[in-house]
Design a protein around this motif. Structure first.
Motif, PDB file in Angstrom:
ATOM      1  N   GLU A  76       8.025 107.333  44.123  1.00 25.51           N
ATOM      2  CA  GLU A  76       7.616 108.549  43.420  1.00 25.51           C
ATOM      3  C   GLU A  76       6.296 108.344  42.686  1.00 25.51           C
ATOM      4  O   GLU A  76       6.140 107.393  41.933  1.00 25.51           O
ATOM      5  N   PHE A  77       5.373 109.233  42.932  1.00 25.72           N
ATOM      6  CA  PHE A  77       4.063 109.237  42.263  1.00 25.72           C
ATOM      7  C   PHE A  77       3.273 107.953  42.513  1.00 25.72           C
ATOM      8  O   PHE A  77       2.411 107.592  41.711  1.00 25.72           O
ATOM      9  N   THR A  78       3.574 107.271  43.615  1.00 23.85           N
ATOM     10  CA  THR A  78       2.906 105.980  43.825  1.00 23.85           C
ATOM     11  C   THR A  78       1.395 106.158  43.890  1.00 23.85           C
ATOM     12  O   THR A  78       0.882 107.108  44.488  1.00 23.85           O
ATOM     13  N   TRP A  79       0.685 105.218  43.270  1.00 25.58           N
ATOM     14  CA  TRP A  79      -0.778 105.255  43.260  1.00 25.58           C
ATOM     15  C   TRP A  79      -1.370 104.648  44.523  1.00 25.58           C
ATOM     16  O   TRP A  79      -2.585 104.757  44.727  1.00 25.58           O
ATOM     17  N   PHE A  80      -0.545 103.987  45.321  1.00 26.53           N
ATOM     18  CA  PHE A  80      -1.048 103.311  46.522  1.00 26.53           C
ATOM     19  C   PHE A  80      -0.213 103.757  47.719  1.00 26.53           C
ATOM     20  O   PHE A  80       0.964 103.374  47.835  1.00 26.53           O
ATOM     21  N   GLY A  98       2.931  96.099  33.975  1.00 24.40           N
ATOM     22  CA  GLY A  98       2.414  96.885  35.091  1.00 24.40           C
ATOM     23  C   GLY A  98       3.473  97.052  36.161  1.00 24.40           C
ATOM     24  O   GLY A  98       4.651  97.239  35.837  1.00 24.40           O
ATOM     25  N   TRP A  99       3.053  96.947  37.414  1.00 24.65           N
ATOM     26  CA  TRP A  99       3.934  97.252  38.532  1.00 24.65           C
ATOM     27  C   TRP A  99       3.722  96.276  39.686  1.00 24.65           C
ATOM     28  O   TRP A  99       2.594  95.812  39.929  1.00 24.65           O
ATOM     29  N   ARG A 100       4.822  96.024  40.391  1.00 22.72           N
ATOM     30  CA  ARG A 100       4.786  95.247  41.634  1.00 22.72           C
ATOM     31  C   ARG A 100       4.847  96.257  42.776  1.00 22.72           C
ATOM     32  O   ARG A 100       5.799  97.055  42.843  1.00 22.72           O
TER      33      ARG A 100
HETATM   34  C1  JO2 Z   1       3.671 103.468  39.260  1.00 20.14           C
HETATM   35  C2  JO2 Z   1       7.357 104.748  34.821  1.00 20.14           C
HETATM   36  C3  JO2 Z   1       6.626 105.320  35.863  1.00 20.14           C
HETATM   37  C4  JO2 Z   1       7.163 106.371  36.569  1.00 20.14           C
HETATM   38  C5  JO2 Z   1       5.273 104.889  36.225  1.00 20.14           C
HETATM   39  C6  JO2 Z   1       8.611 105.245  34.483  1.00 20.14           C
HETATM   40  C7  JO2 Z   1       9.132 106.303  35.174  1.00 20.14           C
HETATM   41  C8  JO2 Z   1       8.408 106.863  36.224  1.00 20.14           C
HETATM   42  C9  JO2 Z   1       6.847 103.560  34.080  1.00 20.14           C
HETATM   43  N1  JO2 Z   1       2.785 105.508  39.876  1.00 20.14           N
HETATM   44  N2  JO2 Z   1       5.099 104.537  37.499  1.00 20.14           N
HETATM   45  C10 JO2 Z   1       2.908 104.225  40.258  1.00 20.14           C
HETATM   46  N3  JO2 Z   1       8.915 107.934  36.969  1.00 20.14           N
HETATM   47  C11 JO2 Z   1       3.790 104.406  38.087  1.00 20.14           C
HETATM   48  C12 JO2 Z   1       3.362 105.717  38.662  1.00 20.14           C
HETATM   49  O1  JO2 Z   1       2.456 103.786  41.310  1.00 20.14           O
HETATM   50  O2  JO2 Z   1       3.530 106.792  38.123  1.00 20.14           O
HETATM   51  O3  JO2 Z   1       4.377 104.889  35.409  1.00 20.14           O
HETATM   52  O4  JO2 Z   1       8.299 108.344  37.950  1.00 20.14           O
HETATM   53  O5  JO2 Z   1      10.009 108.452  36.604  1.00 20.14           O
HETATM   54  O6  JO2 Z   1       6.348 102.625  34.691  1.00 20.14           O
HETATM   55  O7  JO2 Z   1       6.972 103.557  32.837  1.00 20.14           O
END
Ligand code: JO2
Length: 121
Positions: A76-80, A98-100
């Motif tokens: 969901e909402f992935t940036w890549f 951050g994120w993996r």
């Molecule tokens: C990673 C977070 C995020 C999204 C988030 C918590 C909940 C949700 C968090 N796009 N994810 C990316 N959500 C990032 C994003 O690739 O939006 O920031 O969608 O419910 O990391 O705190």
């Protein structure tokens, strides 16, 4: 001097240089290394925002062994495009760093102000 030659298989000076380390800004746990910087979509650094409207400057790394992925993977909402994300926290103090990103390969997008890149003299 931290000797990581056993994990890299290398033995040159650069393989053991402490000045390569990138730390957790909060607790100074070693998170990643300058030599593991990569570009994604043409850039190492990206300014992004999440569904909550929070803006992040993230830096891309191919490895971040000092971080730990937590929670499930989400697209969901992935940036890549093509990658799912998991939250990555500091292995030392648990701070959200951050994120993996998991897709055709794995990489890390780490929040710049949560890192100590050791650039101050
Ligand atoms: C990673 C977070 C995020 C999204 C988030 C918590 C909940 C949700 C968090 N796009 N994810 C990316 N959500 C990032 C994003 O690739 O939006 O920031 O969608 O419910 O990391 O705190």
């Amino acid at each position: 001097m931290l000797d990581i030659s056993s994990e890299t298989g290398g033995s040159s000076f650069s393989e053991t240089a402490d000045d390569d380390e990138i730390l957790c800004a909060a607790c100074k746990h070693v998170i990643t290394r300058a030599r593991w910087r990569i570009s994604r979509n043409g850039d190492h650094a990206h300014t992004v925002f999440n569904p909550a409207g929070v803006v992040f400057q993230i830096l891309c790394f191919k490895e971040a062994p000092g971080s730990e992925a937590t929670g499930g993977a989400s697209g969901e909402f992935t940036w890549f495009r093509g990658y799912n994300w998991r939250i990555a926290v500091c292995g030392g103090c648990g701070q959200h760093l951050g994120w993996r990103f998991e897709g055709p390969d794995v990489f890390f997008g780490l929040i710049k102000p949560k890192l100590d890149e050791g650039k101050k003299p």
